[in-house]
Write a protein that holds these residues in place. Sequence first.
Motif, PDB file in Angstrom:
ATOM      1  N   LEU A   9      18.963 -24.784 -25.861  1.00 11.01           N
ATOM      2  CA  LEU A   9      20.114 -24.252 -25.127  1.00 11.01           C
ATOM      3  C   LEU A   9      21.079 -23.531 -26.062  1.00 11.01           C
ATOM      4  O   LEU A   9      21.694 -22.527 -25.684  1.00 11.01           O
ATOM      5  CB  LEU A   9      20.822 -25.394 -24.395  1.00 11.01           C
ATOM      6  N   LEU A  10      21.210 -24.040 -27.281  1.00 13.61           N
ATOM      7  CA  LEU A  10      22.032 -23.360 -28.290  1.00 13.61           C
ATOM      8  C   LEU A  10      21.490 -21.966 -28.574  1.00 13.61           C
ATOM      9  O   LEU A  10      22.246 -20.986 -28.632  1.00 13.61           O
ATOM     10  CB  LEU A  10      22.055 -24.200 -29.568  1.00 13.61           C
ATOM     11  N   LEU A  11      20.175 -21.854 -28.731  1.00 14.22           N
ATOM     12  CA  LEU A  11      19.559 -20.552 -28.986  1.00 14.22           C
ATOM     13  C   LEU A  11      19.748 -19.614 -27.795  1.00 14.22           C
ATOM     14  O   LEU A  11      19.991 -18.417 -27.973  1.00 14.22           O
ATOM     15  CB  LEU A  11      18.073 -20.730 -29.290  1.00 14.22           C
ATOM     16  N   GLN A  12      19.661 -20.155 -26.578  1.00 11.85           N
ATOM     17  CA  GLN A  12      19.896 -19.311 -25.405  1.00 11.85           C
ATOM     18  C   GLN A  12      21.349 -18.861 -25.359  1.00 11.85           C
ATOM     19  O   GLN A  12      21.634 -17.725 -24.987  1.00 11.85           O
ATOM     20  CB  GLN A  12      19.532 -20.047 -24.114  1.00 11.85           C
ATOM     21  N   GLY A  13      22.264 -19.748 -25.739  1.00 10.06           N
ATOM     22  CA  GLY A  13      23.670 -19.361 -25.801  1.00 10.06           C
ATOM     23  C   GLY A  13      23.890 -18.221 -26.777  1.00 10.06           C
ATOM     24  O   GLY A  13      24.632 -17.270 -26.495  1.00 10.06           O
ATOM     25  N   LEU A  14      23.233 -18.275 -27.938  1.00 12.05           N
ATOM     26  CA  LEU A  14      23.331 -17.182 -28.902  1.00 12.05           C
ATOM     27  C   LEU A  14      22.723 -15.899 -28.337  1.00 12.05           C
ATOM     28  O   LEU A  14      23.261 -14.808 -28.545  1.00 12.05           O
ATOM     29  CB  LEU A  14      22.614 -17.571 -30.199  1.00 12.05           C
ATOM     30  N   ALA A  15      21.608 -16.033 -27.625  1.00 10.32           N
ATOM     31  CA  ALA A  15      20.980 -14.859 -27.009  1.00 10.32           C
ATOM     32  C   ALA A  15      21.920 -14.210 -25.999  1.00 10.32           C
ATOM     33  O   ALA A  15      22.008 -12.972 -25.915  1.00 10.32           O
ATOM     34  CB  ALA A  15      19.672 -15.269 -26.336  1.00 10.32           C
ATOM     35  N   VAL A  16      22.638 -15.033 -25.238  1.00 16.21           N
ATOM     36  CA  VAL A  16      23.606 -14.510 -24.266  1.00 16.21           C
ATOM     37  C   VAL A  16      24.698 -13.714 -24.973  1.00 16.21           C
ATOM     38  O   VAL A  16      25.049 -12.597 -24.556  1.00 16.21           O
ATOM     39  CB  VAL A  16      24.230 -15.657 -23.449  1.00 16.21           C
ATOM     40  N   ILE A  17      25.236 -14.277 -26.059  1.00 18.63           N
ATOM     41  CA  ILE A  17      26.301 -13.599 -26.805  1.00 18.63           C
ATOM     42  C   ILE A  17      25.812 -12.257 -27.337  1.00 18.63           C
ATOM     43  O   ILE A  17      26.509 -11.230 -27.235  1.00 18.63           O
ATOM     44  CB  ILE A  17      26.790 -14.485 -27.965  1.00 18.63           C
ATOM     45  N   HIS A  18      24.617 -12.237 -27.920  1.00 20.72           N
ATOM     46  CA  HIS A  18      24.082 -10.992 -28.478  1.00 20.72           C
ATOM     47  C   HIS A  18      23.869  -9.948 -27.380  1.00 20.72           C
ATOM     48  O   HIS A  18      24.170  -8.763 -27.575  1.00 20.72           O
ATOM     49  CB  HIS A  18      22.752 -11.274 -29.183  1.00 20.72           C
ATOM     50  N   ARG A  19      23.378 -10.380 -26.231  1.00 16.41           N
ATOM     51  CA  ARG A  19      23.127  -9.436 -25.137  1.00 16.41           C
ATOM     52  C   ARG A  19      24.437  -8.917 -24.550  1.00 16.41           C
ATOM     53  O   ARG A  19      24.560  -7.713 -24.258  1.00 16.41           O
ATOM     54  CB  ARG A  19      22.301 -10.138 -24.047  1.00 16.41           C
ATOM     55  N   LEU A  20      25.425  -9.767 -24.404  1.00 12.48           N
ATOM     56  CA  LEU A  20      26.713  -9.328 -23.861  1.00 12.48           C
ATOM     57  C   LEU A  20      27.393  -8.344 -24.807  1.00 12.48           C
ATOM     58  O   LEU A  20      28.024  -7.386 -24.362  1.00 12.48           O
ATOM     59  CB  LEU A  20      27.623 -10.531 -23.606  1.00 12.48           C
ATOM     60  N   ARG A  21      27.278  -8.598 -26.105  1.00  9.29           N
ATOM     61  CA  ARG A  21      27.864  -7.655 -27.068  1.00  9.29           C
ATOM     62  C   ARG A  21      27.209  -6.286 -26.932  1.00  9.29           C
ATOM     63  O   ARG A  21      27.876  -5.246 -26.993  1.00  9.29           O
ATOM     64  CB  ARG A  21      27.684  -8.179 -28.495  1.00  9.29           C
ATOM     65  N   GLU A  22      25.882  -6.293 -26.720  1.00  7.93           N
ATOM     66  CA  GLU A  22      25.161  -5.041 -26.555  1.00  7.93           C
ATOM     67  C   GLU A  22      25.573  -4.333 -25.270  1.00  7.93           C
ATOM     68  O   GLU A  22      25.808  -3.115 -25.265  1.00  7.93           O
ATOM     69  CB  GLU A  22      23.655  -5.317 -26.544  1.00  7.93           C
ATOM     70  N   LEU A  23      25.676  -5.092 -24.182  1.00  9.76           N
ATOM     71  CA  LEU A  23      26.040  -4.491 -22.898  1.00  9.76           C
ATOM     72  C   LEU A  23      27.445  -3.912 -22.922  1.00  9.76           C
ATOM     73  O   LEU A  23      27.714  -2.860 -22.334  1.00  9.76           O
ATOM     74  CB  LEU A  23      25.930  -5.537 -21.782  1.00  9.76           C
ATOM     75  N   ARG A  24      28.358  -4.608 -23.584  1.00 14.31           N
ATOM     76  CA  ARG A  24      29.749  -4.162 -23.659  1.00 14.31           C
ATOM     77  C   ARG A  24      29.999  -3.202 -24.819  1.00 14.31           C
ATOM     78  O   ARG A  24      31.125  -2.713 -24.977  1.00 14.31           O
ATOM     79  CB  ARG A  24      30.672  -5.372 -23.804  1.00 14.31           C
ATOM     80  N   ASN A  25      28.922  -2.968 -25.613  1.00 11.85           N
ATOM     81  CA  ASN A  25      29.040  -2.070 -26.769  1.00 11.85           C
ATOM     82  C   ASN A  25      30.201  -2.495 -27.668  1.00 11.85           C
ATOM     83  O   ASN A  25      30.967  -1.659 -28.170  1.00 11.85           O
ATOM     84  CB  ASN A  25      29.237  -0.618 -26.299  1.00 11.85           C
ATOM     85  N   ALA A  26      30.322  -3.804 -27.867  1.00 12.73           N
ATOM     86  CA  ALA A  26      31.410  -4.353 -28.681  1.00 12.73           C
ATOM     87  C   ALA A  26      31.088  -4.192 -30.162  1.00 12.73           C
ATOM     88  O   ALA A  26      29.941  -3.994 -30.556  1.00 12.73           O
ATOM     89  CB  ALA A  26      31.621  -5.828 -28.348  1.00 12.73           C
ATOM     90  N   ASN A  27      32.128  -4.289 -30.975  1.00 11.42           N
ATOM     91  CA  ASN A  27      31.978  -4.144 -32.412  1.00 11.42           C
ATOM     92  C   ASN A  27      31.112  -5.267 -32.985  1.00 11.42           C
ATOM     93  O   ASN A  27      31.163  -6.405 -32.517  1.00 11.42           O
ATOM     94  CB  ASN A  27      33.365  -4.162 -33.073  1.00 11.42           C
ATOM     95  N   GLN A  28      30.332  -4.948 -34.023  1.00  8.93           N
ATOM     96  CA  GLN A  28      29.471  -5.926 -34.678  1.00  8.93           C
ATOM     97  C   GLN A  28      30.285  -7.070 -35.288  1.00  8.93           C
ATOM     98  O   GLN A  28      29.762  -8.172 -35.500  1.00  8.93           O
ATOM     99  CB  GLN A  28      28.661  -5.231 -35.780  1.00  8.93           C
ATOM    100  N   GLY A  29      31.565  -6.809 -35.526  1.00  6.63           N
ATOM    101  CA  GLY A  29      32.425  -7.832 -36.111  1.00  6.63           C
ATOM    102  C   GLY A  29      32.534  -9.081 -35.256  1.00  6.63           C
ATOM    103  O   GLY A  29      32.782 -10.179 -35.768  1.00  6.63           O
ATOM    104  N   TRP A  30      32.353  -8.936 -33.936  1.00 12.63           N
ATOM    105  CA  TRP A  30      32.418 -10.104 -33.057  1.00 12.63           C
ATOM    106  C   TRP A  30      31.300 -11.098 -33.384  1.00 12.63           C
ATOM    107  O   TRP A  30      31.512 -12.314 -33.374  1.00 12.63           O
ATOM    108  CB  TRP A  30      32.307  -9.669 -31.593  1.00 12.63           C
TER     109      TRP A  30
END
Length: 303
Positions: A237-258
């Motif tokens: 579940l921790l790994l899925q949580g990290l996957a969610v964060i990475h995908r949301l950053r990509e979708l929102r085109n957020a800075n890599q600093g996040w």
Amino acid sequence: MKPLANFIMRGYSPATLVTTVAGLLSLLIPFVGVISSAAVGLVTLRQGARPGMLLLGSSTLASGLIAWPALGNPWVGLGILLVLWVPIWGLATILRATRSLNLTAQLAALGGLVVVLVVHLTVGDPALYWRELIEPLRQSLLNDGLVEAEASQVLFARLAQWMTGAFAAALVLQYLVSLFLARAWQAQLYNPGGFGAEFKALRVGSLVGALFVLFLAWGLLAKGLGLDLAPVLGLLLLLQGLAVIHRLRELRNANQGWLVALYVLLVFFMPQMVLLLISLGLIDLWADIRARVEQRVSGTGKS
């Protein structure tokens, strides 16, 4: 690390060199074992189970020949084979055959659950075993005046209750990190961006979430086996949580600093961040956060 991956894929000699040297160095620096396992994983993912098995044989022989005069024990290579290389070879073979990171991660966790069950069947009371094992450490801290007697007894008793599950989860984490590194190397060499997309789509399955909640509740109410099984599934579940964060950053085109900030927080505030990411992964199993955000982003783009 792309140059290292290129070097490994030049042939059996370079692959054996990296696998063997990193494997032996892991006896002194455990983290280096990830590189050794990843080398096995890369060859197996790219070339198949048989070439991966040949690499296991040559690396085991080389490790034994080096360890015999250096350490006086030719069986060191066999120990590294069983602990570091065979599990990653098996996971890489499964991933190559199924092309499913989700299934492979689930099977790795299943192996961790089996480890927990074997420990309970062979040791009897794992908490008592761990408590006896870490008692010298408590006495050392007590003699140095770093902890109080009563407080240290409570703390070490609680640690002993979680040690079996934490050990199994750490073992599974090491194998999955090695597998992910091997997959990332493969993507860098032959399919740029492939592993990133694969990881961002990681879903460990609602059954994992349900079993995690069940084991956690069982463990909190009755202690024992439930407390040892929950951390292994919590890791997924921790790994899925990290996957969610990475995908949301990509979708929102957020800075890599996040992402950098996330991993810094994960290091310095590990307990809190682990619980947060596990909760996020658990929610995503049923709410499908990534799909909802993707729909909103695509809907905004159309309007």
